[in-house]
Design a protein around this motif. Structure first.
Motif, PDB file in Angstrom:
ATOM      1  N   PHE A   1      -9.238  14.078  -5.149  1.00 51.96           N
ATOM      2  CA  PHE A   1      -8.082  13.222  -5.430  1.00 51.96           C
ATOM      3  C   PHE A   1      -7.013  13.996  -6.201  1.00 51.96           C
ATOM      4  N   GLY A   2      -7.438  14.778  -7.190  1.00 54.12           N
ATOM      5  CA  GLY A   2      -6.482  15.557  -7.964  1.00 54.12           C
ATOM      6  C   GLY A   2      -5.760  16.578  -7.108  1.00 54.12           C
TER       7      GLY A   2
ATOM      8  N   LEU B   1      -0.945  18.466  -3.841  1.00 54.48           N
ATOM      9  CA  LEU B   1      -0.356  18.843  -2.558  1.00 54.48           C
ATOM     10  C   LEU B   1       0.720  17.854  -2.124  1.00 54.48           C
ATOM     11  N   ALA B   2       0.492  16.577  -2.417  1.00 60.83           N
ATOM     12  CA  ALA B   2       1.510  15.580  -2.100  1.00 60.83           C
ATOM     13  C   ALA B   2       2.786  15.836  -2.887  1.00 60.83           C
ATOM     14  N   ALA B   3       2.639  16.299  -4.116  1.00 67.11           N
ATOM     15  CA  ALA B   3       3.813  16.611  -4.936  1.00 67.11           C
ATOM     16  C   ALA B   3       4.600  17.785  -4.364  1.00 67.11           C
ATOM     17  N   GLU B   4       3.940  18.620  -3.548  1.00 66.25           N
ATOM     18  CA  GLU B   4       4.607  19.745  -2.888  1.00 66.25           C
ATOM     19  C   GLU B   4       5.200  19.340  -1.543  1.00 66.25           C
TER      20      GLU B   4
ATOM     21  N   GLU C   1      -2.260  28.306  -1.584  1.00 68.55           N
ATOM     22  CA  GLU C   1      -1.468  29.054  -0.609  1.00 68.55           C
ATOM     23  C   GLU C   1      -0.882  28.121   0.448  1.00 68.55           C
ATOM     24  N   LEU C   2      -1.637  27.083   0.805  1.00 71.62           N
ATOM     25  CA  LEU C   2      -1.140  26.138   1.809  1.00 71.62           C
ATOM     26  C   LEU C   2       0.053  25.330   1.320  1.00 71.62           C
ATOM     27  N   ALA C   3       0.204  25.207   0.010  1.00 62.60           N
ATOM     28  CA  ALA C   3       1.313  24.411  -0.528  1.00 62.60           C
ATOM     29  C   ALA C   3       2.651  24.963  -0.084  1.00 62.60           C
ATOM     30  N   ASP C   4       2.729  26.272   0.166  1.00 62.29           N
ATOM     31  CA  ASP C   4       3.979  26.907   0.601  1.00 62.29           C
ATOM     32  C   ASP C   4       3.967  27.237   2.087  1.00 62.29           C
ATOM     33  N   SER C   5       3.048  26.684   2.833  1.00 63.63           N
ATOM     34  CA  SER C   5       2.878  27.037   4.241  1.00 63.63           C
ATOM     35  C   SER C   5       3.648  26.096   5.148  1.00 63.63           C
ATOM     36  N   ALA C   6       3.552  26.355   6.451  1.00 61.71           N
ATOM     37  CA  ALA C   6       4.217  25.522   7.457  1.00 61.71           C
ATOM     38  C   ALA C   6       3.461  24.230   7.742  1.00 61.71           C
ATOM     39  N   ALA C   7       2.323  24.006   7.093  1.00 61.46           N
ATOM     40  CA  ALA C   7       1.527  22.800   7.364  1.00 61.46           C
ATOM     41  C   ALA C   7       2.301  21.541   6.997  1.00 61.46           C
TER      42      ALA C   7
ATOM     43  N   MET D   1       0.844  -1.201   0.000  1.00 61.96           N
ATOM     44  CA  MET D   1       0.000   0.000   0.000  1.00 61.96           C
ATOM     45  C   MET D   1       0.877   1.249   0.000  1.00 61.96           C
ATOM     46  N   ARG D   2       0.373   2.289  -0.616  1.00 58.67           N
ATOM     47  CA  ARG D   2       1.153   3.502  -0.745  1.00 58.67           C
ATOM     48  C   ARG D   2       0.475   4.622   0.037  1.00 58.67           C
ATOM     49  N   TYR D   3       1.266   5.345   0.812  1.00 56.02           N
ATOM     50  CA  TYR D   3       0.749   6.512   1.512  1.00 56.02           C
ATOM     51  C   TYR D   3       1.715   7.648   1.305  1.00 56.02           C
ATOM     52  N   THR D   4       1.207   8.757   0.775  1.00 56.25           N
ATOM     53  CA  THR D   4       2.047   9.905   0.535  1.00 56.25           C
ATOM     54  C   THR D   4       2.253  10.655   1.831  1.00 56.25           C
ATOM     55  N   SER D   5       3.487  10.913   2.192  1.00 50.77           N
ATOM     56  CA  SER D   5       3.754  11.611   3.452  1.00 50.77           C
ATOM     57  C   SER D   5       4.893  12.586   3.292  1.00 50.77           C
ATOM     58  N   ASN D   6       4.899  13.562   4.184  1.00 48.90           N
ATOM     59  CA  ASN D   6       5.973  14.544   4.230  1.00 48.90           C
ATOM     60  C   ASN D   6       7.029  14.022   5.189  1.00 48.90           C
TER      61      ASN D   6
END
Length: 339
Positions: A82-83, A88-91, A54-60, A1-6
């Protein structure tokens, strides 16, 4: 299974605390990851897309996506979510997909099934129907509307596959520590500690109903609501008979008028084993609020200064933190924060 994470959150993949070392090798307080909760209001599609851009460049660290309040809000279809999740995962953001907190129809259940069948993103269970679909299949997040009020209940849900827990908003910090104590945390199926994510900013979601209060206010049927809730970017304020802000109507959801703000509670939250804070989206300079939390919670900036500015940004109703201190939820206890 795949989970996108920071991978740059300072926490393990399950949200467990990590201790960083400074240049001199001294231990620093564990980083508390910041999660942007699901958007609880009905915003126009473009406003919503601009917000997440805007959240893509945030501290989140983590962003929770999806409609959790009303299935009639159709600015975004599930494929659109999903898109956006993939973007956001790509960021570098971890993305969690949330289910509705009140399931009312077969079409609502179909959306839950689709979320449970995908394997790219972690899912947040909003109610028991989501738990039924996710249990034993995918690791998942326990949303704040799942009634977890004891360690035994959290252990039971961990056995179903829960890996992260957002406590009900009325639980105090002390009670949260008793349910999932830092010295002996509840363990997920893989042995990792269940991460605790506290609702730290936003109007508190208090209740849901099959009836739409916004439609009723406008003397409309729920199925012919004309999407009037889109006119209230932060919900519709309800005052008491004395004229004091009391509650907020948000379609089928009832919220507090005051905005929860736990920015001064870093030490107490860490001591309770909290590894994540949830900030609920609001329409006015939300990324500024997010930045204040990052600087205060994780970099030692002055909480009192940040609190004063945040107070000027929140919608009418002021600030509160009463539930966190076993007091009426609408109260603001600054003495405890300063202690």
């Amino acid at each position: 299974m795949r989970y996108t994470s920071n991978t740059n959150t300072g926490c393990g993949p399950d949200g467990s605390p990590a201790v960083a070392a400074n240049a001199q090798g001294d231990d620093q307080p564990a980083r508390i990851a910041l999660t942007v909760g699901p958007l609880l209001y009905h915003w126009p599609r473009q406003a919503l897309m601009d917000f997440y851009a805007e959240l893509a460049d945030s501290a989140a660290d983590t962003i929770v996506l999806g409609e959790t309040v009303c299935s009639r809000r159709r600015e975004m279809k599930l494929d659109d979510w999903f898109g956006l999740a993939r973007d956001l995962a790509a960021e570098g953001k971890e993305v969690v997909l949330a289910t509705q907190a009140l399931i009312e129809s077969e079409s609502d259940l179909r959306l839950v099934r689709r979320l449970a069948e995908q394997a790219d993103f972690l899912v947040e269970a909003g109610d028991a129907s989501a738990l039924h679909r996710l249990a034993g299949k995918l690791p998942f997040v326990l949303g704040p509307h799942i009634n977890i009020y004891s360690r035994e209940a959290l252990v039971e849900h961990a056995a179903l596959g829960a890996r992260r827990w957002a406590p009900p908003v009325e639980l105090s910090i002390e009670a949260i520590a008793l349910v999932n104590p830092p010295a002996d945390p509840v363990r997920a199926l893989d042995g990792a500690p269940i991460a605790t994510e506290v609702f730290a900013f936003g109007r508190l979601p208090l209740a849901f109903s099959a009836r739409c209060f916004t439609a009723r206010h406008h003397r409309l049927n729920k199925d012919e609501c004309e999407f009037r809730c889109m006119s209230d970017a932060d919900g519709m304020l309800l005052a008491s008979s004395e004229g004091q802000p009391f509650l907020v109507l948000n379609g089928t959801q009832t919220q507090s008028a005051a905005t929860q703000c736990l920015i001064g509670e870093a030490a107490a939250l860490r001591a309770a084993g909290v590894t994540r804070l949830r900030l609920s989206p609001a329409s006015n300079r939300f990324t500024t609020v997010l930045s204040h939390f990052e600087q205060v919670i994780n970099h030692g900036a002055d909480a009192a200064d940040a609190l004063r500015e945040i107070e000027t940004l929140v919608p009418a109703g002021g600030l509160c933190n009463g539930f966190a201190h076993r007091k009426p939820g609408m109260e603001l206890d600054l003495a405890t924060e300063a202690a």
